[in-house]
Design an enzyme around this catalytic site. Sequence first.
Site, short mmCIF file in Angstrom:
data_model
loop_
_atom_site.label_atom_id
_atom_site.label_comp_id
_atom_site.label_asym_id
_atom_site.label_seq_id
_atom_site.Cartn_x
_atom_site.Cartn_y
_atom_site.Cartn_z
N HIS A 1 0.86 -1.20 0.00
CA HIS A 1 0.00 0.00 0.00
C HIS A 1 0.89 1.25 0.00
O HIS A 1 1.31 1.73 1.06
CB HIS A 1 -0.90 -0.03 1.24
N GLU B 1 -10.86 3.70 7.13
CA GLU B 1 -9.82 4.66 7.54
C GLU B 1 -10.59 5.87 8.09
O GLU B 1 -10.70 6.03 9.30
CB GLU B 1 -8.94 5.04 6.33
N ASP C 1 1.96 3.95 3.02
CA ASP C 1 0.93 4.82 2.43
C ASP C 1 1.55 5.98 1.64
O ASP C 1 1.62 5.90 0.41
CB ASP C 1 -0.01 5.32 3.53
N ASP C 2 1.95 7.02 2.31
CA ASP C 2 2.52 8.22 1.67
C ASP C 2 3.70 8.69 2.55
O ASP C 2 3.57 9.69 3.28
CB ASP C 2 1.46 9.34 1.60
#
Length: 333
Positions: free
Chosen positions: A13, A195, A273-274
Amino acid sequence: MTDWRDFPKLELHLHLEGAAPPPLVRRLAAEKGLDMVGVFDEAGHYNSNDFTSFLRTYERVSTVFSTPDDYRALTEAVLTECANNGVIYAEIFLSPTSLGYDPAKWTDYLAAIEEGADQAEQAHGIVARLIPVAIRHHGPEQAVIGAKTIMSVPRGRMTGFGIAGDERVHQPKDFAPAFKAMAEAGFRLTAHAGEFGGVESVRAALDDLKVERIGHGVRAAEDADLLVRLAAEGQVLETCPGSNVSLGVYPDLASHSIGALLAAGVKCTVSTDDPPFFHTNMTSEYTELEATFAMGEVQFARFARTAVQAAFCEPEVKANLVAHLDKSGVPDA
Ligand code: ADE
Ligand code: ZN
């Protein structure tokens, strides 16, 4: 405290533009004369105080990437950073919404991403697969247009389809036509849910989109029945603990649901994620999980082996990943 940098990891992810190194973004913005006021804080990090400001900054960062070579450089940089943190396999979400959905542009853009992934694989051995994602707050019509474009271009490393963006607008079922079409074309499915959406968003992703994995899904821990269902069905969650703490889903890592999810028998993996938005990388995710939950080699081996099983890649690639884990002494946990 163990140094987890070289422990073999799989990351399922990871958003391409969300992993953009700030120096690369600053350089491209300067070359193109783009206004980046408000994108960076005083320390030079991305401005991201909450989910809304995160999404806004994310979309502005994305506009910096406009040529195929920008995407080649971005892909190579992102995968190199992954490899430097022990990642041997990564699945990258693509949402080049600033390009629109012109198939000719997508063909060029994907070719450049493939080139960046080839370069990273040759230099570091890291293997990548790509998952284009619809953007929820851009609406269901754009998702269908996007799906048609993706189905019409050379597939390369693209093996999955998903949805990201603002979970607070639209419903998963609104995107069912795009997901159904992509599944029929052989793409494997995942969706961000649980989320900023609650328990119901996870159920809806499973029931209405027929996904094989859930992006985040961590709010499922709020419902005992859903936990039983996830465990019984062997559903895999792509948890991103550092992201959740940074965006305020949980006030701190100790409050995160990952321990409860694992205790309920739910299959979990760990991703970033980021990463530059959330001041994290895969090494620090593992370091923090060890510090907070006393997780160690056995649990990290489980994350890796669960990720191999849940990966959207060919059986031969999975066999190579298992051999890599075995050779590296990762327990068969
Ligand atoms: N796009 C990039 N990161 C995301 C996240 N954490 N949630 C939803 N959409 C995203
Ligand atoms: Zn995400």
